[in-house]
Motif scaffolding. Structure first.
Motif, PDB file in Angstrom:
ATOM      1  N   GLY A  66     -25.717   5.644 -15.277  1.00  0.00           N
ATOM      2  CA  GLY A  66     -26.988   5.748 -15.970  1.00  0.00           C
ATOM      3  C   GLY A  66     -28.028   6.587 -15.267  1.00  0.00           C
ATOM      4  O   GLY A  66     -29.209   6.517 -15.627  1.00  0.00           O
ATOM      5  N   TYR A  67     -27.663   7.398 -14.266  1.00  0.00           N
ATOM      6  CA  TYR A  67     -28.611   8.224 -13.525  1.00  0.00           C
ATOM      7  C   TYR A  67     -28.304   9.702 -13.770  1.00  0.00           C
ATOM      8  O   TYR A  67     -27.153  10.139 -13.709  1.00  0.00           O
ATOM      9  N   ARG A  68     -29.372  10.469 -14.028  1.00  0.00           N
ATOM     10  CA  ARG A  68     -29.195  11.897 -14.275  1.00  0.00           C
ATOM     11  C   ARG A  68     -29.038  12.681 -12.970  1.00  0.00           C
ATOM     12  O   ARG A  68     -28.386  13.720 -12.951  1.00  0.00           O
ATOM     13  N   ILE A 105     -28.505   7.589  -5.256  1.00  0.00           N
ATOM     14  CA  ILE A 105     -28.274   7.196  -3.855  1.00  0.00           C
ATOM     15  C   ILE A 105     -29.450   6.389  -3.322  1.00  0.00           C
ATOM     16  O   ILE A 105     -29.279   5.394  -2.589  1.00  0.00           O
ATOM     17  N   LYS A 106     -30.679   6.792  -3.696  1.00  0.00           N
ATOM     18  CA  LYS A 106     -31.868   6.060  -3.240  1.00  0.00           C
ATOM     19  C   LYS A 106     -31.845   4.620  -3.742  1.00  0.00           C
ATOM     20  O   LYS A 106     -32.086   3.673  -2.977  1.00  0.00           O
ATOM     21  N   ARG A 107     -31.564   4.430  -5.054  1.00  0.00           N
ATOM     22  CA  ARG A 107     -31.530   3.075  -5.612  1.00  0.00           C
ATOM     23  C   ARG A 107     -30.380   2.261  -5.012  1.00  0.00           C
ATOM     24  O   ARG A 107     -30.509   1.059  -4.759  1.00  0.00           O
ATOM     25  N   PHE A 108     -29.241   2.917  -4.778  1.00  0.00           N
ATOM     26  CA  PHE A 108     -28.087   2.204  -4.227  1.00  0.00           C
ATOM     27  C   PHE A 108     -28.373   1.725  -2.809  1.00  0.00           C
ATOM     28  O   PHE A 108     -28.014   0.597  -2.428  1.00  0.00           O
ATOM     29  N   GLN A 119     -28.096  -4.240 -12.988  1.00  0.00           N
ATOM     30  CA  GLN A 119     -26.910  -4.048 -13.823  1.00  0.00           C
ATOM     31  C   GLN A 119     -26.241  -2.709 -13.526  1.00  0.00           C
ATOM     32  O   GLN A 119     -25.013  -2.605 -13.488  1.00  0.00           O
ATOM     33  N   ARG A 120     -27.040  -1.667 -13.336  1.00  0.00           N
ATOM     34  CA  ARG A 120     -26.472  -0.352 -13.034  1.00  0.00           C
ATOM     35  C   ARG A 120     -25.782  -0.348 -11.668  1.00  0.00           C
ATOM     36  O   ARG A 120     -24.749   0.312 -11.486  1.00  0.00           O
ATOM     37  N   MET A 121     -26.332  -1.062 -10.707  1.00  0.00           N
ATOM     38  CA  MET A 121     -25.704  -1.122  -9.390  1.00  0.00           C
ATOM     39  C   MET A 121     -24.368  -1.864  -9.455  1.00  0.00           C
ATOM     40  O   MET A 121     -23.412  -1.514  -8.751  1.00  0.00           O
ATOM     41  N   GLN A 122     -24.268  -2.870 -10.311  1.00  0.00           N
ATOM     42  CA  GLN A 122     -22.994  -3.561 -10.476  1.00  0.00           C
ATOM     43  C   GLN A 122     -21.951  -2.624 -11.074  1.00  0.00           C
ATOM     44  O   GLN A 122     -20.780  -2.625 -10.666  1.00  0.00           O
ATOM     45  N   ILE A 123     -22.373  -1.801 -12.030  1.00  0.00           N
ATOM     46  CA  ILE A 123     -21.450  -0.821 -12.617  1.00  0.00           C
ATOM     47  C   ILE A 123     -21.020   0.189 -11.560  1.00  0.00           C
ATOM     48  O   ILE A 123     -19.834   0.554 -11.454  1.00  0.00           O
ATOM     49  N   ALA A 124     -21.978   0.657 -10.738  1.00  0.00           N
ATOM     50  CA  ALA A 124     -21.666   1.659  -9.710  1.00  0.00           C
ATOM     51  C   ALA A 124     -20.696   1.096  -8.679  1.00  0.00           C
ATOM     52  O   ALA A 124     -19.739   1.775  -8.262  1.00  0.00           O
ATOM     53  N   GLY A 145     -28.264  -1.601   0.963  1.00  0.00           N
ATOM     54  CA  GLY A 145     -28.509  -1.307   2.367  1.00  0.00           C
ATOM     55  C   GLY A 145     -27.610  -0.227   2.927  1.00  0.00           C
ATOM     56  O   GLY A 145     -27.606  -0.022   4.151  1.00  0.00           O
ATOM     57  N   MET A 146     -26.834   0.440   2.114  1.00  0.00           N
ATOM     58  CA  MET A 146     -25.961   1.518   2.580  1.00  0.00           C
ATOM     59  C   MET A 146     -25.785   2.531   1.455  1.00  0.00           C
ATOM     60  O   MET A 146     -26.087   2.243   0.294  1.00  0.00           O
TER      61      MET A 146
END
Length: 708
Positions: free
Chosen positions: A676-678, A684-687, A651-656, A692-693
């Motif tokens: 949602g990331y401090r 960047i790691k989760r994204f 869900q957070r990646m969709q928002i990003a 894949g980029m």
């Protein structure tokens, strides 16, 4: 003939010989004593008021330093105030100012504060703004730029809490309460200085408002003299300071006193001169003239009393004959007969009403009250008609004068508050039934009761507020539970409350999931606990209220009839209430399933709406939905097919991704925070793991693929 003559004249003769003579003697004593004592009483009242003001002022100064330490600790542990974080950009600065502005509300004597960092001329103020230090000092304290530079150097060189008097920098007698802040996560060079601004005028106004008198000559010490206003320090020679947290008064001359007070930590010392008031001096000057006027007024009053006694002799004699009875007429003392009869009637009436009122309160607190009983007692002055109702427990000891304390408690009553106190026989506490208009009145009542019993080391425990006095038993049991938790009053009852709370939690979960069979089994276990408990009534009312709240929150709107039916049985036995509770669940199970979404749907919907919250976790969901973290994790997986953590990341990646494409000017830092990331590195790691980029590569690839 002698008897009749005595009856006709006895009242007037006794009044003339006894009461008139006593009035003349009392008037003479009052004329001499009252005027002579008036001056000393007025002076003593003024001294006590100013001692209270000095004591409160030392407490405020000590509290100011304690508040600074607390604010310093909050700044140190907060990532917002770190110098490295502050340099990131405007967004971090806005966050810091929004957080910083709330600290000024804690100070009792300061209306503004600011934070300054080394090697920076800008300061951050509590008004959510920033300014150059030299212009701030010039506008507020009328200090030149050279003097403000010296003040800045002194502030930045502090290594411990200090109080600076701005008089030495060419300003008025205002103060700066400064406290150095060392950031534990930064290098040793990175620190800050927290400064509370205290105006001399504000200190004086606070002392005068507390005492109601003006201070024309006083001094404030903190290790050394901070400020003095027309005060001669030689007056302190030979003076023994009071103990910490105390105040004292020492007479210097006939109408002059030296007042002094010390804070509880012994850091601050205040002293002031007090002169007798103009009124007291006038009384001493015109003493004999005042005595003459009082004497004349006394004799005029006696003359009117004699005339009134002569006219009222006959009706008083008739009333005395009526109340005293014919068997007591041989005493010929109508006043005694009348007074005895009236006192007996009043005493019996007051005792009867108080005894009946105590019985009424006992019935009400044990859940045996009803609307008709409340209506009947309203006619006798026991009014519980406010929108908020609760019960307080006030602890006492063996030395407490219970009757006097009850009178003082009930004396707090006014148009916005009703109070009725009751002392159960053999108990070490007083029960107070309260009815009030708002939460502000509740807070004010708690403060007053706490201050009243503080001298006897007593404590006040308050139950929750309810909209009807019929729920006072629930509030009473909550107050008892609060007392038991505080003082470990009954370990066994506390264990029973813990067991009941566990079963109630299982019932809430079962009702939310539509498992009536599990709810019925848990209610059976609750019945077994009640049958084996010595506090069955106490626990029963607590269980009734909790189950009704569970049913109301689960049923939602449109179930008013069911709610009223269940609420009317709060005063019945547990078995009947439990059977009706299960019956209501079974009858409304399909309706509840159709009208309300499932627990898993509610949780997933809540996650979707709050995925950008940095605090989102299983523990937060457990607090919001009153379920265990493991159970919530299982519901999320059943609903979405993914574990909670993976679903939250998706869900957070969709928002990003939406933010990266819709707001091309937004920085990666802002996108990470709003997703949602401090920290940017974690984002960047989760994204990268998801797409894949990197975010930058993702934005460029999409902008090339979809040119405008």
């Amino acid at each position: 003939m002698t008897r009749n003559k005595h009856l006709r004249s006895s009242v007037f003769q006794r009044f003339t010989r006894t009461y008139l003579g006593a009035l003349v003697f009392a008037a003479a004593i009052i004329a001499v004593v009252l005027v002579g004592v008036a001056s000393s009483i007025i002076t003593r009242v003024e001294i006590d008021a100013q001692k209270t003001a000095l004591t409160q002022m030392t407490a405020d100064l000590q509290l100011q330093c304690e508040i600074m330490g607390g604010v310093r600790d909050r700044i140190v542990v907060s990532n917002v105030y770190q110098p490295t974080q502050l340099r990131v950009g405007k967004f971090e600065e806005i966050r810091m100012l929004e957080s910083f502005s709330s600290f000024v509300n804690y100070s009792p004597i300061s209306a503004s504060l600011f934070l300054m960092y080394p090697n920076e001329e800008l300061i951050y103020t509590s008004s959510q703004s920033k300014a150059l230090f030299k212009y701030h000092c010039a506008n507020k304290y009328d200090i030149t730029h050279e003097q403000s530079f010296a003040l800045m150097q002194d502030l930045l060189s502090l290594r411990s809490a200090s109080i600076l008097n701005l008089a030495q920098y060419g300003s008025s007698g205002d103060y700066l309460f400064a406290f150095p802040v060392m950031f534990t996560k930064a290098s040793y060079r990175e620190h800050a200085v927290l400064v509370f601004e205290v105006e001399q005028k504000q200190l004086l106004e606070r002392m005068e408002n507390i005492s109601g008198h003006a201070f024309s000559s006083y001094a404030i010490y903190e290790n050394s003299l901070l400020y003095a206003e027309a005060f001669d320090e030689s007056l302190l020679e030979g003076n023994i300071p009071p103990a910490a947290g105390q105040a004292q008064a020492r007479q210097l001359k006939a109408n002059q006193y030296l007042l002094s007070a010390v804070s509880e930590d012994g850091r601050f010392f205040l002293c002031a001169l007090h002169h007798a008031s103009v009124f007291a001096q006038a009384v001493l000057t015109y003493f004999w003239q005042i005595c003459l006027v009082i004497s004349i007024l006394t004799f005029v009053f006696i003359a009117f009393a004699v005339a009134a006694a002569a006219r009222s002799s006959r009706p008083i004699r008739q009333l005395a004959e009526r109340f005293g009875g014919p068997d007591r007429q041989e005493n010929y003392n109508e006043f005694d007969i009348l007074e005895t009869a009236i006192l007996r009637i009043e005493s019996n009436r007051e005792n009867s009403i108080r005894s009946a009122r105590e019985q009424f309160l006992q019935l009400l607190l044990h859940g045996n009250g009803n609307a008709k009983m409340l209506e009947q007692w309203a006619q006798l002055g026991v009014l519980l008609d406010m929108p908020c109702n609760c019960v307080c427990i006030v602890t006492i000891d063996e030395k407490t004068a219970v009757d006097h304390l009850i009178e003082e408690i009930e004396g707090f009553a006014d148009d916005h508050l009703r109070l009725y106190a009751h002392h159960p026989a053999g108990k070490d506490y007083i029960i107070v039934c309260c009815s009030y208009r708002s939460d502000y009145t509740r807070s004010e009542l708690l403060d007053n009761l706490s201050a009243l019993v503080a001298a006897t080391s007593g404590k006040v425990f308050m139950g929750e507020s309810y909209d009807t006095p019929l729920k006072l038993p629930v509030s009473y049991h909550e107050a008892k539970k609060a007392r038991q938790t505080e003082s470990n009053y009954s370990r066994q009852l506390g264990m029973e409350y813990d067991q009941i709370s566990l079963h109630l939690e299982n019932i809430r979960t079962a009702v939310r999931c539509g498992r009536v069979d599990i709810a019925e089994s848990e209610i059976g276990l609750l019945g077994n606990l009640l049958s084996a408990s010595d506090e069955a009534i106490t626990l029963q009312k607590y269980i009734h209220h909790s189950l009704l709240s569970c049913l109301i929150s689960t049923a939602g709107s449109g179930r008013e009839t069911m709610v009223r039916t269940m609420e009317s049985m709060l005063v019945t036995d547990f078995s009947l209430f439990a059977s009706e509770f299960i019956k209501t669940l079974q009858e409304n199970q399909l309706v509840l399933a159709d009208e309300s979404p499932s627990a898993s749907e509610e949780i997933v919907q809540y996650i979707d709406q709050n995925a950008s919250d940095c605090e989102m976790c299983l523990d937060l969901l457990a607090d919001v939905f009153s379920l265990s973290a493991d159970y919530i994790s299982q519901l999320v997986k059943n609903q979405t097919g993914l574990p909670f953590k993976e679903y939250l990341i998706r869900q957070r990646m969709q928002i990003a991704q939406h933010l990266l494409l819709e707001n091309m000017e937004m920085t990666i830092n802002d996108v990470a925070y709003l997703s949602g990331y401090r920290t940017v590195s974690n984002f960047i790691k989760r994204f990268r793991e998801t797409t894949g980029m990197t975010p930058v590569q993702f934005r460029k690839s999409r902008s090339i693929a979809d040119p405008e």
